[in-house]
Enzyme design. Structure first.
Site, short mmCIF file in Angstrom:
data_model
loop_
_atom_site.label_atom_id
_atom_site.label_comp_id
_atom_site.label_asym_id
_atom_site.label_seq_id
_atom_site.Cartn_x
_atom_site.Cartn_y
_atom_site.Cartn_z
N GLU A 1 -35.01 -17.87 23.93
CA GLU A 1 -35.03 -17.78 22.52
C GLU A 1 -35.80 -18.57 22.05
O GLU A 1 -36.41 -19.60 22.38
CB GLU A 1 -33.64 -18.23 22.16
CG GLU A 1 -33.30 -18.24 20.62
CD GLU A 1 -32.24 -18.71 19.79
OE1 GLU A 1 -31.60 -18.04 18.84
OE2 GLU A 1 -31.40 -19.62 20.63
N LYS B 1 -29.91 -10.99 16.66
CA LYS B 1 -28.85 -12.07 17.01
C LYS B 1 -27.76 -11.74 16.01
O LYS B 1 -28.14 -11.93 14.51
CB LYS B 1 -29.51 -13.47 16.77
CG LYS B 1 -28.57 -14.56 17.18
CD LYS B 1 -29.12 -15.94 17.22
CE LYS B 1 -28.30 -16.77 17.60
NZ LYS B 1 -28.98 -18.34 17.92
N CYS C 1 -27.74 -16.87 22.71
CA CYS C 1 -27.44 -18.16 22.55
C CYS C 1 -26.10 -18.22 21.83
O CYS C 1 -25.14 -18.05 22.50
CB CYS C 1 -28.61 -18.85 21.49
SG CYS C 1 -28.49 -20.54 21.45
#
Length: 274
Positions: free
Chosen positions: A46, A119, A159
């Protein structure tokens, strides 16, 4: 996995900073190292192209979907090495002009883009000493993303998504989950390995988590511990801190054996799509 031979995968660990050109140069060296080691698929962490203490920096650097130096670099690098390359993540234009989409892009060995994932879950954390609120500068995605490859079916996440098992259930059966990350040292120390191993075990698949790992410009510390986990929850390889590569073989026979011996996926009673 659907076809082809067993796959050698590399998860890349970086300590990215605020200069895109410098980050791409560092990533280029690591990708070349991975390709030289025989990797068929290389996954970057990321914010690999830009990680700044100024949260507006990614808004200023955002690219339109399909056009820009970061996307061009990913396509050209994949084609140069003849590898599948996962660029997780770069800032792309959002509907909200004041924010970005934090996007994973997947390129095949010819440099053709084959998948995008934005995301979905945005990190928020405040323990008094540290404060994060990604929603200030990032617009959440809303779609699950998987892609079929010669090596099997890949599921994409980023994440903080790791804390939401329903996302991975919605992927259905996948062979490899990718989790490019920039976990904080505080949350990573407490939860990183546990969450990665849990996602591998419950979805009976491999998990590869390329991460930011070290002290960045501005003083932010990321947890690192880039790792690859097998479907039984065993950590196959891990790098604690610092730039480098983590390599493992994805064994088709082992994946099939785990699912045959313990057919948990077939025993599910709740449909995540219902």
């Amino acid at each position: 996995m659907t076809s082809g031979e067993d796959m050698r995968i590399v998860a890349v660990q970086m300590i990215s900073g605020p200069e895109v050109a410098a980050n791409l140069a560092a990533a280029a060296d690591l990708v070349a190292q991975a390709a030289g080691a025989g990797a068929a698929l290389v996954a970057l962490p990321e914010y690999f192209a830009l990680l700044s203490s100024d949260e507006q920096a990614k808004v200023a650097a955002r690219e339109a979907d399909g056009s820009g130096p970061m996307q061009d670099w990913l396509a050209e690098t994949a084609a140069r090495h003849g590898i599948w390359l996962v660029g997780g993540t770069i800032p792309l234009v959002a509907d909200d002009a004041a924010r970005v989409r934090n996007s994973v892009l997947v390129f095949d060995g010819s440099g053709r883009r084959v998948a995008r994932y934005d995301k979905m879950h945005l990190f928020g954390f405040d323990n008094g000493a540290e404060h994060f609120d990604e929603s200030r500068t990032i617009e959440a995605g809303s779609r699950v993303a998987c892609v079929d490859t010669p090596f099997g079916r890949l599921g994409l996440s980023v994440c903080y998504d790791l804390r939401f098992p329903e996302l991975y259930r919605a992927m259905r059966a996948v062979d490899l989950i990718l989790v490019p990350s920039a976990f904080t040292a505080t949350t990573g120390r407490a939860h990183w390995e546990t969450l990665l191993r849990a996602r591998a075990i419950e979805n009976q698949c491999y998990v590869a988590a390329p991460a930011q790992g070290g002290v960045h410009a501005g003083g932010r510390r990321t947890w690192g511990h880039t790792m690859i986990v097998d479907p039984w929850g065993e950590v196959l390889a891990c790098r604690d801190e610092g730039p480098g590569i983590v390599l493992a073989e994805l064994d088709r026979a082992h994946l099939a054996a785990v699912r045959a011996q313990l057919p948990a996926l077939a025993h599910r009673r709740l449909d995540p799509a219902s």
